[in-house]
Write an enzyme that holds these catalytic residues in place. Sequence first.
Site, PDB file in Angstrom:
ATOM      1  N   TYR A 158     -31.957  55.821  26.468  1.00 26.07           N
ATOM      2  CA  TYR A 158     -32.708  55.396  27.650  1.00 26.07           C
ATOM      3  C   TYR A 158     -33.202  53.960  27.533  1.00 26.07           C
ATOM      4  CZ  TYR A 158     -32.784  59.979  29.848  1.00 26.07           C
ATOM      5  OH  TYR A 158     -32.426  61.140  30.476  1.00 26.07           O
ATOM      6  N   LYS A 250     -30.425  66.088  16.648  1.00 21.27           N
ATOM      7  CA  LYS A 250     -29.001  66.320  16.415  1.00 21.27           C
ATOM      8  C   LYS A 250     -28.600  65.556  15.154  1.00 21.27           C
ATOM      9  CE  LYS A 250     -25.049  68.164  17.718  1.00 21.27           C
ATOM     10  NZ  LYS A 250     -24.816  69.608  17.532  1.00 21.27           N
ATOM     11  N   ASP A 316     -28.697  71.643  20.000  1.00 20.78           N
ATOM     12  CA  ASP A 316     -27.932  72.639  20.740  1.00 20.78           C
ATOM     13  C   ASP A 316     -28.411  74.052  20.424  1.00 20.78           C
ATOM     14  OD1 ASP A 316     -26.862  71.793  18.254  1.00 20.78           O
ATOM     15  OD2 ASP A 316     -25.027  72.871  18.598  1.00 20.78           O
ATOM     16  N   ASP A 340     -35.149  65.336  27.717  1.00 14.06           N
ATOM     17  CA  ASP A 340     -34.746  65.448  29.124  1.00 14.06           C
ATOM     18  C   ASP A 340     -34.076  66.795  29.368  1.00 14.06           C
ATOM     19  OD1 ASP A 340     -34.414  64.701  31.730  1.00 14.06           O
ATOM     20  OD2 ASP A 340     -33.060  63.039  31.341  1.00 14.06           O
TER      21      ASP A 340
END
Length: 451
Positions: A158, A250, A316, A340
């Site tokens: 972002y 992640k 995930d 998000d």
Amino acid sequence: MAYTTCSVPAGGKISIVGGQLQVPAQPIIPFIRGDGTGPDIWAASERVFDAAVAKAYGGTRKVAWMEVFAGEEAFKRFNNWLPDDTVDAFREFLVGIKGPLTTPVGGGIRSLNVALRQMLDLYVCLRPVQWFQGVPSPVKRPEKVDMVIFRENTEDIYAGIEFAPGTPEAQKVLDFLAREFPKEFNKIRFGTQAKAAEFWASVGNAAFPTDVAVGLGLKPVSRSGSVRLIHSALSYAIRNGRKSVTLVHKGNIMKYTEGAFRDWGYGVAEEYFGDKVYTWSRWEKTKAAQGEEAANAEQKAALASGKILVKDSIADIALQQVLTRPEDFDVIATLNLNGDYLSDALAAQVGGIGIAPGGNINYITGHAIFEATHGTAPKYANKDLVNPGSVILSGEMMFRHLGWIEAADLILKGLNGAIGSKRVTYDFARQMEGGTQIKCSEFGDNMISFM
């Protein structure tokens, strides 16, 4: 400060001293109505806010609302999507609130929401997610969802450091990588015309274009940015008696960005909050030195003594487990993109993004903008139809942030009562057995009646 696109009402300035907000009896609070359905939502919300404050404090406190402009209304009035006055007002008066804003099409500002966050360095996106009794939900046990997300707001992809495919700027970056970091450059599957031509020829489509069109983006994740976000999440968890903080990342793939975020998180927890938390990092060290049984016993004793568990989860897997095991999550600290995804996925479990609140906060400077988290829904504009819950609950967050707890509690009481009456806006009424559809403005009045 002099303003030309807005006017300052009578009232006092919120300030911050020693990390604590100092709130006058009549604070000046800038607000943006928002685009599309924003004016309808704001009209209902402002009435609810004023009613809660009046009932809670019997006239001894009152908000001095200061309208400022951004988005379509600002462009229409001033030919400027985000006037300097608007940013200056949020900067001067510290705390504000806004409705949904349209993202300009074409060049210029990528996102008005992101621009405000970056200009004021609002590094925490705070998203509490809880279910209200009676709200329609797609899951069987929505009451198990009670989480608070701390989403890093200023870094990650972002940051907006991108280079468009086929541009000279993108080619400069490709050339730099090829020259300085050939090993990394070779990981770009179609980074050269020769690679593209070879691939298309191998699959019998040699006529396909082979020009080098590679979009590139940079993902910055810093220690300072991560530490201040995670420190805020841990402080919140301790202050509010929460049971755990989960670092969502992640890092198994992005080892030096998201993996670093996780490692810095454990470091912050142990360095600054060591007597109040127990970390999975500590568990791993004890397991290596003394065995798993000893590590399990150590963790059990720490949690029994009231310490907060600090753990981590791959992004995930977290997105799966917030559905299947929501009770395992309490406070979540994560990077921008993960946050998000998570915040919207969780909002869906408790009734949708239409009633999901949000706040963008800098706990160091005291600046904060609370906001609706949904879009502008222009097809419903000026129809007095939509649910004002997102802005109303963002206001509840704002009052709680200001220390006006009694007003915040009355807003929640009003919302619970209104939902329980089943006299609700169309999005709830169509899914509620025995629900009665009322207007956006009427929903605000219904809330007030239950205060």
